[in-house]
Design a protein around this motif. Structure first.
Motif, PDB file in Angstrom:
ATOM      1  N   ALA A  41      47.669  60.307  21.825  1.00 22.75           N
ATOM      2  CA  ALA A  41      47.528  59.681  20.448  1.00 22.75           C
ATOM      3  C   ALA A  41      49.235  59.610  19.846  1.00 22.75           C
ATOM      4  N   LYS A  55      52.106  56.736  17.371  1.00 25.38           N
ATOM      5  CA  LYS A  55      52.623  56.908  16.257  1.00 25.38           C
ATOM      6  C   LYS A  55      53.192  55.850  16.000  1.00 25.38           C
ATOM      7  N   ASP A  64      55.322  57.992   9.196  1.00 26.94           N
ATOM      8  CA  ASP A  64      54.782  57.939   9.492  1.00 26.94           C
ATOM      9  C   ASP A  64      54.502  56.373   9.098  1.00 26.94           C
ATOM     10  N   SER A  82      49.358  52.437   9.385  1.00 23.47           N
ATOM     11  CA  SER A  82      48.242  52.205  10.964  1.00 23.47           C
ATOM     12  C   SER A  82      49.217  51.465  11.836  1.00 23.47           C
ATOM     13  N   THR A 116      50.118  51.893  15.118  1.00 26.38           N
ATOM     14  CA  THR A 116      49.446  53.222  16.247  1.00 26.38           C
ATOM     15  C   THR A 116      49.295  53.011  17.559  1.00 26.38           C
ATOM     16  N   TYR A 135      54.779  47.691  18.126  1.00 28.17           N
ATOM     17  CA  TYR A 135      55.355  47.304  16.957  1.00 28.17           C
ATOM     18  C   TYR A 135      55.601  46.382  16.350  1.00 28.17           C
ATOM     19  N   TYR A 142      58.905  55.826  18.219  1.00 28.77           N
ATOM     20  CA  TYR A 142      57.684  56.278  18.698  1.00 28.77           C
ATOM     21  C   TYR A 142      57.020  57.885  18.932  1.00 28.77           C
ATOM     22  N   GLU A 166      54.402  60.276  20.125  1.00 30.82           N
ATOM     23  CA  GLU A 166      53.125  61.131  20.680  1.00 30.82           C
ATOM     24  C   GLU A 166      52.392  62.446  20.414  1.00 30.82           C
TER      25      GLU A 166
END
Length: 883
Positions: free
Chosen positions: A560, A562, A569, A572, A574, A578, A591, A593
């Motif tokens: 995952a 983000k 964070d 939204s 994700t 970006y 970023y 992972e």
């Protein structure tokens, strides 16, 4: 005064005894129709002495007298009665030199000239109950020192005896009759008259456009006549404020202006048949202010200086004054602008209520303010703990969390270097953080620091560490893989390395490790961190490339991703991309992972990308502006300026006639056409770039002058052809002077395609003041080819012309004195608008709306305007006609 006529005439004494005598007489008398012979005010009288019984005297002394005695200063034989002599009996007294006794002349009464009636007093008619009306009757008479009186059967009619103004009451019912006016002076009387009628109310006046009963400022009122008797004729409207006329407001409608705020408005309507009537009175007020939104709550650091809030942004309305109510000391507001000033000298919190008020009402909004002691960056961290985690890696543990300075710690930074080398910074470091790709046995210096919303703390003291050589068990081979995301391995014990080749994610390729098999028991191992790519700037798109994860065979992880801002964070965010926004300015984006399988979960972040604080775009260079005929200009924007870190979204333009007001056009194209302008006028144009953060400063001005307007324009040829088909009618190309060649017109351009020469004539007969104009879409190529414009052209040997060739532009004359080049200038370029004008003896060459050269000449004075083309030039438009 003489006692008897005999005494007066013959100079006898009171006893009647004869003495030396003479006669005194008076001339210059006026015959009055009422009073006969009289001395009239303003008309000179003349006294004379004659019929002397003895020798005529050498001189006679005179004096004039009235009822009270001698008239001061009246000592000559003539005297002009003045208004102060009115109704006095005046007479002269003569005293001759010699044996004569003084003798009085005859006495005469002084009177004004009899008044005269000039007639012409107009009849009047009024509507019942419309108040007192007046008629000035003095204009119906000629005379001085008049006294006025009136006689009439109409009740309520009186006259001012001194001024002759008749007042007529309209509240005594319906009436009619004659008003007889008499004037009287010492000279007599005169009479005049007019008719009066008081009629029933013929109409009423109502106002429309009201807001309820209010005449709202900014709205338009209309006075509507409601006829109660047969329809009459309206002769005038007059709008009033507080019972006084509003100068110039004489139309049926009235735009309620701010100048009448708070006044009572009405309209008086005047008719031919029924006189005048007033509307009802209505108060002029602004529309009440409206709160259009909330004002955001504010938080300030104590001691940060005076802060301002634009409270006016929370209201809509006009004529507004602002006030503030708050328990917070030191808060003030500008009553005109709504700017609130907040002092930050002490720690306090509370609500600030803003009231916007005008004559129509008020509205209120409020916002909260808190002023607190300023937070600081985190305290200096303690020395981190550094341990070897293999022959090319070190593990860094941050240690205890430092004091956060009053603002929560959001992330950590780490810097490392080989002893004596250059530091490498890791923004948003993990805890613990593993440094890989190091040199076995080398000594490394490592420091850390904490970050909060205020800023970054100081670097910690230096910790030292050195990767240790670890010998892999014999017989355990390297693992070769070419997966893009994860490596699936089966290792029971010992250490291993991983070599990746051929990966689509190029940053995965290469040797990684060694790793300890037991590490797989706690979750996937990060062999390569994810990578963030893209341009660091507001409005830019960042892309994430996945890292490389190693996991135990059969236990594939879920990965995952983000995005984080300063280690926190971003909600939204994700996806693999970006879009950087304004909130990211001055912050660091990473970023992250997280790989999770049955054995556990691990997280790895990319290197941080510092985002600069974005600003509005920089100022543009001046645009290129050219005239497009007499009523338009063409504008080409300069290159895009620096966008300030936020992508440019559009451009604005503003223009002004020289000395006039600016007119703004938003979200324009490039190029842009401004039309509907005034001919022969200088126009200035400025542009600016717009981004999500706002608009930049206006550029310097580009300037062009529109062409003079032609009063006899014959035609404009725009060459509207598509594949040889004419889209709009136009004059045909002339072969009168053609030397061959053919014209092809495509895509809005005309071009000579087969050699020779072609002409296009505007007309056979024009006034001598004329012009010809063309737009060069592609200039002539080298080799003598030309595009030419002619005025006053009657043949190949009679014209003024502009010749555009590959190397120059020349202003030429072909006439009785032969061919002459009057002026030579630089060659034209694509997009240039070329024009020649003949006006009287002035010949002008106009380039892009600006006169480039003018000469005085009179060789050629007749003929048409024309256009000739030879060679390879392309023409986008041709027009000609009379000036």
């Amino acid at each position: 005064m003489p006692d008897t006529l005999a005494d007066d005439a013959f100079g006898l004494g009171a006893s009647g005894a004869a003495t030396a005598y003479f006669v005194v007489s008076v001339s210059g008398l006026t015959t009055n129709s009422t009073y006969g012979q009289t001395a009239q005010i303003g008309t000179p009288l003349y006294a004379s002495a004659h019929h002397f019984s003895e020798a005529a005297p050498a001189s006679v002394a005179w004096k004039w007298n009235d009822n009270t005695g001698e008239i001061a200063g009246a000592t000559s034989a003539s005297y002009t009665p003045v208004p102060g002599d009115n109704l006095e009996n005046i007479y002269p007294t003569a005293t001759p030199l010699g044996p004569y006794m003084p003798q009085d002349g005859p006495a005469h009464t002084v009177r004004f000239a009899a008044p005269v009636s000039t007639g012409g007093l107009p009849d009047v008619s009024y509507s019942i109950d419309t108040g007192d009306s007046t008629v000035a009757t003095a204009g119906g008479f000629i005379g001085e020192d008049l006294t006025y009186s009136v006689s009439t059967t109409v009740p309520g009619v009186i006259i001012d005896r001194d001024t002759g103004v008749v007042s007529i009451e309209t509240g005594n019912g319906i009436q009619s009759g004659t008003v007889a006016v008499t004037v009287e002076s010492s000279g007599g009387v005169a009479h005049n008259q007019f008719d009066v009628s008081i009629v029933g109310a013929g109409f009423s006046v109502t106002l429309t456009g009201l807001m309820g009963e209010i005449a709202q400022i900014g709205t338009t009122l209309s006075a509507e006549v409601n006829w109660l008797l047969p329809t009459g004729t309206v002769t005038g409207y007059q709008w009033n404020r507080d019972g006084q006329i509003i100068p110039g407001a004489i139309g049926q409608t009235y735009l309620v202006e701010p100048s009448v705020d708070g006044a009572d408005l009405s309209c008086t309507v005047t008719t031919t048949e029924y006189g005048s009537a007033n509307s009802s009175v209505h108060r002029a007020l602004y529309a009440a202010p409206v709160a259009v939104g909330s004002l955001p709550n504010q938080a300030y650091a104590m001691g940060s200086g005076d802060q301002i809030v634009d409270a006016a942004a929370g209201f809509a309305g006009s004529g507004i004054t602002y006030s503030v109510n708050t328990p917070i000391a030191g808060v003030t507001i500008d009553g005109t602008t709504g700017i609130v000033t907040i002092r930050t000298g002490s720690e306090v919190s509370g609500s600030i209520a803003i009231t916007a008020a005008n004559s129509g009402g008020s509205a209120q909004i409020s916002f909260d303010v808190s002023i607190t002691s300023a937070a600081t960056a985190p305290a200096k961290m303690s020395r981190p703990t550094v341990t070897s985690s293999g022959p090319t890696s070190l593990r860094v543990d941050m240690g205890n969390v430092p004091d956060d300075g009053g603002s929560p710690i959001t992330s950590y930074d780490l810097r490392w270097r080989e002893e004596g080398g250059v530091y490498v910074n890791i923004i948003g470091a993990s805890n613990p953080e593993t440094l890989t790709g190091l040199i076995t046995g080398a000594v490394y210096q490592i420091r850390t620091r904490a970050l909060n919303a205020v800023g970054r703390g100081q670097w910690s003291p230096v910790a030292y560490g050195s990767p240790e050589e670890i010998t892999s068990p014999v017989g355990l081979p390297d693992i070769v893989a070419n997966s893009d995301d994860t490596v699936d391995i089966m290792v029971d014990e010992g250490e291993f390395t991983v070599t990746v080749s051929g990966s689509d994610n190029v940053h995965h390729n290469g040797a990684h490790g060694p790793f300890t098999a037991s590490d797989l028991d706690n979750g996937p191992i990060s062999a390569v961190a994810p990578v963030t790519s893209g341009v660091a700037g507001v409005g830019q798109t960042l892309a994430a490339l996945s890292g490389l994860w190693i996991h135990e065979a059969g236990d594939t992880p879920t990965i995952a991703g983000k995005w984080r801002r300063n280690g926190v964070d971003i909600p939204s965010a994700t996806g693999s991309t970006y879009v950087v926004n304004e909130a990211d300015g001055g912050e660091t984006i990473t970023y992250v992972e997280t790989a999770t399988n049955a054995a556990g979960s691990r997280t790895r972040a990319s290197s941080g990308m510092a985002i600069p604080v974005a600003t509005v775009p920089e100022q543009m260079a001046a645009p290129t502006v050219t005239a497009a005929g007499s009523d338009g200009i063409d504008v080409v924007l300069a290159a895009a300026p620096n966008d300030g870190g936020s992508a440019i979204t559009s451009y604005d333009l503003r223009w002004q006639a020289d000395g006039g007001a600016w007119v703004i056009a938003m979200d324009i194209g490039n190029p842009h056409v401004v039309s509907g302008l005034t001919a022969a006028t200088i126009h200035h144009v400025q542009t600016r770039a717009v981004s999500a953060l706002g608009h930049g400063a206006w550029s310097a001005s580009g300037t062009a002058t529109t062409a003079e307007a032609g009063t006899g324009l014959l035609f404009t040829d725009t060459f509207d052809y598509v594949d040889g088909t004419l889209l709009t009618s136009r004059p045909e190309w002339s072969d009168q002077y053609s030397l061959g060649g053919a014209i092809e017109t495509r895509s809005g351009n005309a071009q000579l395609v087969s050699g020779g020469t072609q002409w296009l004539k505007c007309g056979e007969a024009l006034a001598t003041d004329q012009f010809a104009e063309v737009v060069i879409t592609e200039p002539p190529a080298a080799g003598g080819q030309a595009v030419a414009l002619y005025v006053r052209q009657t043949g190949p040997t009679s014209y003024y012309g502009i010749r555009c060739t590959a190397g120059s532009v020349s202003l030429v004359r072909e006439g009785p004195s032969g061919y002459t080049a009057l002026w030579i200038g630089p060659a034209v370029e694509a997009g240039d608008r070329v024009r020649i004008e003949a006006e009287g003896t002035i010949i002008r060459y106009v380039l892009n709306g600006i006169v480039a050269q003018a000469v005085t000449d009179s060789d050629v004075t007749d003929g048409a305007a024309a256009f000739v083309m030879s060679g390879s030039a392309k023409i986008g438009q041709f027009s000609c006609g009379e000036l």
